[in-house]
Motif scaffolding. Sequence first.
Motif, PDB file in Angstrom:
ATOM      1  N   TYR A 171       3.768   8.974  -1.204  1.00 36.94           N
ATOM      2  CA  TYR A 171       4.043   7.547  -1.022  1.00 36.94           C
ATOM      3  C   TYR A 171       4.110   7.204   0.475  1.00 36.94           C
ATOM      4  CZ  TYR A 171       5.280   7.748  -5.962  1.00 36.94           C
ATOM      5  OH  TYR A 171       5.254   7.936  -7.324  1.00 36.94           O
ATOM      6  N   THR A 172       2.966   7.172   1.108  1.00 41.07           N
ATOM      7  CA  THR A 172       2.937   6.919   2.551  1.00 41.07           C
ATOM      8  C   THR A 172       3.411   5.514   2.896  1.00 41.07           C
ATOM      9  OG1 THR A 172       0.585   6.336   2.305  1.00 41.07           O
ATOM     10  CG2 THR A 172       1.110   8.595   3.008  1.00 41.07           C
ATOM     11  N   GLY A 173       3.177   4.575   1.998  1.00 43.51           N
ATOM     12  CA  GLY A 173       3.652   3.222   2.248  1.00 43.51           C
ATOM     13  C   GLY A 173       5.171   3.159   2.256  1.00 43.51           C
ATOM     14  N   VAL A 174       5.802   3.939   1.383  1.00 45.48           N
ATOM     15  CA  VAL A 174       7.267   3.966   1.332  1.00 45.48           C
ATOM     16  C   VAL A 174       7.835   4.546   2.621  1.00 45.48           C
ATOM     17  CG1 VAL A 174       9.256   4.930   0.089  1.00 45.48           C
ATOM     18  CG2 VAL A 174       7.260   4.120  -1.187  1.00 45.48           C
ATOM     19  N   GLU A 193       3.705  -6.845   1.503  1.00 41.70           N
ATOM     20  CA  GLU A 193       2.257  -6.703   1.656  1.00 41.70           C
ATOM     21  C   GLU A 193       1.720  -5.319   1.330  1.00 41.70           C
ATOM     22  OE1 GLU A 193       1.164  -7.845   5.574  1.00 41.70           O
ATOM     23  OE2 GLU A 193       1.409  -9.984   5.206  1.00 41.70           O
ATOM     24  N   ALA A 194       2.483  -4.280   1.746  1.00 38.84           N
ATOM     25  CA  ALA A 194       1.902  -2.938   1.705  1.00 38.84           C
ATOM     26  C   ALA A 194       2.042  -2.317   0.324  1.00 38.84           C
ATOM     27  CB  ALA A 194       2.578  -2.043   2.738  1.00 38.84           C
ATOM     28  N   PRO A 195       1.058  -1.580  -0.125  1.00 30.77           N
ATOM     29  CA  PRO A 195       1.173  -0.815  -1.371  1.00 30.77           C
ATOM     30  C   PRO A 195       2.023   0.427  -1.129  1.00 30.77           C
ATOM     31  CG  PRO A 195      -0.911  -0.361  -0.315  1.00 30.77           C
ATOM     32  CD  PRO A 195      -0.258  -1.433   0.508  1.00 30.77           C
ATOM     33  N   LEU A 196       2.213   1.200  -2.167  1.00 26.43           N
ATOM     34  CA  LEU A 196       2.956   2.452  -2.013  1.00 26.43           C
ATOM     35  C   LEU A 196       2.195   3.454  -1.164  1.00 26.43           C
ATOM     36  CD1 LEU A 196       4.328   2.959  -5.646  1.00 26.43           C
ATOM     37  CD2 LEU A 196       5.504   1.990  -3.662  1.00 26.43           C
ATOM     38  N   TYR A 197       0.888   3.207  -0.992  1.00 22.56           N
ATOM     39  CA  TYR A 197       0.062   4.130  -0.233  1.00 22.56           C
ATOM     40  C   TYR A 197      -0.621   3.351   0.884  1.00 22.56           C
ATOM     41  CZ  TYR A 197       0.606   5.973  -4.932  1.00 22.56           C
ATOM     42  OH  TYR A 197       1.126   6.342  -6.140  1.00 22.56           O
ATOM     43  N   LEU A 198      -0.557   3.873   2.099  1.00 24.37           N
ATOM     44  CA  LEU A 198      -1.206   3.197   3.223  1.00 24.37           C
ATOM     45  C   LEU A 198      -2.716   3.309   3.090  1.00 24.37           C
ATOM     46  CD1 LEU A 198       0.987   4.250   6.300  1.00 24.37           C
ATOM     47  CD2 LEU A 198       0.917   2.035   5.155  1.00 24.37           C
ATOM     48  N   PRO A 199      -3.436   2.271   3.538  1.00 30.77           N
ATOM     49  CA  PRO A 199      -4.902   2.272   3.402  1.00 30.77           C
ATOM     50  C   PRO A 199      -5.607   2.990   4.545  1.00 30.77           C
ATOM     51  CG  PRO A 199      -4.156   0.158   4.247  1.00 30.77           C
ATOM     52  CD  PRO A 199      -2.921   0.958   3.970  1.00 30.77           C
ATOM     53  N   GLY A 200      -4.881   3.764   5.349  1.00 28.51           N
ATOM     54  CA  GLY A 200      -5.518   4.486   6.440  1.00 28.51           C
ATOM     55  C   GLY A 200      -5.339   3.825   7.780  1.00 28.51           C
ATOM     56  N   GLY A 201      -4.202   3.316   8.071  1.00 25.90           N
ATOM     57  CA  GLY A 201      -3.900   2.676   9.353  1.00 25.90           C
ATOM     58  C   GLY A 201      -2.530   2.038   9.310  1.00 25.90           C
ATOM     59  N   MET A 202      -1.977   1.768  10.464  1.00 27.36           N
ATOM     60  CA  MET A 202      -0.650   1.152  10.519  1.00 27.36           C
ATOM     61  C   MET A 202      -0.713  -0.286  10.022  1.00 27.36           C
ATOM     62  SD  MET A 202       1.475   3.426  11.599  1.00 27.36           S
ATOM     63  CE  MET A 202       2.887   2.414  12.008  1.00 27.36           C
ATOM     64  N   PRO A 203       0.372  -0.790   9.417  1.00 25.27           N
ATOM     65  CA  PRO A 203       0.396  -2.206   9.018  1.00 25.27           C
ATOM     66  C   PRO A 203       0.158  -3.096  10.223  1.00 25.27           C
ATOM     67  CG  PRO A 203       2.260  -1.015   8.065  1.00 25.27           C
ATOM     68  CD  PRO A 203       1.606  -0.086   9.044  1.00 25.27           C
ATOM     69  N   ASP A 204      -0.616  -4.150  10.047  1.00 18.80           N
ATOM     70  CA  ASP A 204      -0.938  -5.045  11.164  1.00 18.80           C
ATOM     71  C   ASP A 204      -0.719  -6.481  10.694  1.00 18.80           C
ATOM     72  OD1 ASP A 204      -1.820  -6.289  13.410  1.00 18.80           O
ATOM     73  OD2 ASP A 204      -3.891  -5.559  13.297  1.00 18.80           O
TER      74      ASP A 204
END
Length: 383
Positions: A115-118, A173-184
């Motif tokens: 869970y990278t987004g978490v 905004e963010a899912p439980l998993y990052l899409p491959g980059g920091m939130p912007d």
Amino acid sequence: MVFDYISVLIAVGAAGAALCVTLAMSWIRQRSSGFLASWAVSIGIVVAAIASFAVYDSGASDAWMLAGCLLMTTGFIMSYGGLVQFRDGGFPVRLVWLSAIGATAPMLAAFVLGYTGVVIWLVNLIASGVLGFIGWQYWRMRTESIATISLIAALHFAVAVSFFLCFVMAVIEAPLYLPGGMPDNWAEKVNLVCAIIAITGIGGLLITVHQERIAGLHRAEALTDPLTGLNNRRALFERFGDDAVPEGTALAIFDLDDFKALNDRYGHNFGDTVLERFAELILANARTNDVAVRLGGEEFALILPGTSPADALSVAERIRSAMARTSHVIGNEDVFCTVSAGVAAAQKPGISLDTLMRKADNALYHSKRNGRNKVTPLKASAA
């Protein structure tokens, strides 16, 4: 926002690196101020975290994001350790390590579960809490330097709020998993701008508070007798100056009897021990608002605000009697040293400190002339 995320991130890292170097250089010049090193290390850790985020945002693996989150949390907790060291004098090693482990464990667990987004949610929430707590601790310290420390606290609160906004936006905004980059998003950029302002401002303000503390210590040293720790003559006259002392203020002046002979016979180190012991006797018989002073050599004074002549005489007599009973041991010999005293009291308005001291000195002269180891009756020194 005018700047893109990575540009602002680099600016934050550059500001942090500059502050880290400044604090480290300050510590090198003042090795006794260990909190400067702790602050430098904490900022250095945060700069390393920012570098990890930049590498991750350029396309590197999720491990770089995790490293950045762990480093950032650890850096903020280390900053709290520096605050405690600045406030209390000792670095709380155990507290810092336990706090760092407790803060980073949930992020490690979320990362292991994928869970990278978490992880991003947690780092923002934890950073907000730690910085808010640090700000609160500075706010409680603000009496030391009201304006400066209040600003330090306010900047910590501002960055804490910006991290909380990042947490809210990440959850939205963010899912439980990052899409491959920091939130912007706007919250992230606001956070970075706040970080630039805070790093620059807090760094300068921390150094200012440190310099104010050093100046205060130097001033205290200038007004303190180094042997006994009592106020010195300069402190006494700075306190009262040329103004009249308050009506009802009493003054006792003490002079150790035959002190030169004692120094000649037993040595100056022994004489210093006697002076220190006598200073302790004065403090033991003084109230919290009394002012104990070493005027120089073997001469001392005790200012007694709001004290009647009879009470001032009683205090001086207690000190004289205690000194006469005190044994100063050197080798196998018990050495006794007596003290003479003169007491004066400002029994009417408009009496200056200089006048009061002159009258107490006259009383002291009567004590010496009449056989020493005496306190002159107040009637001989009424002011």
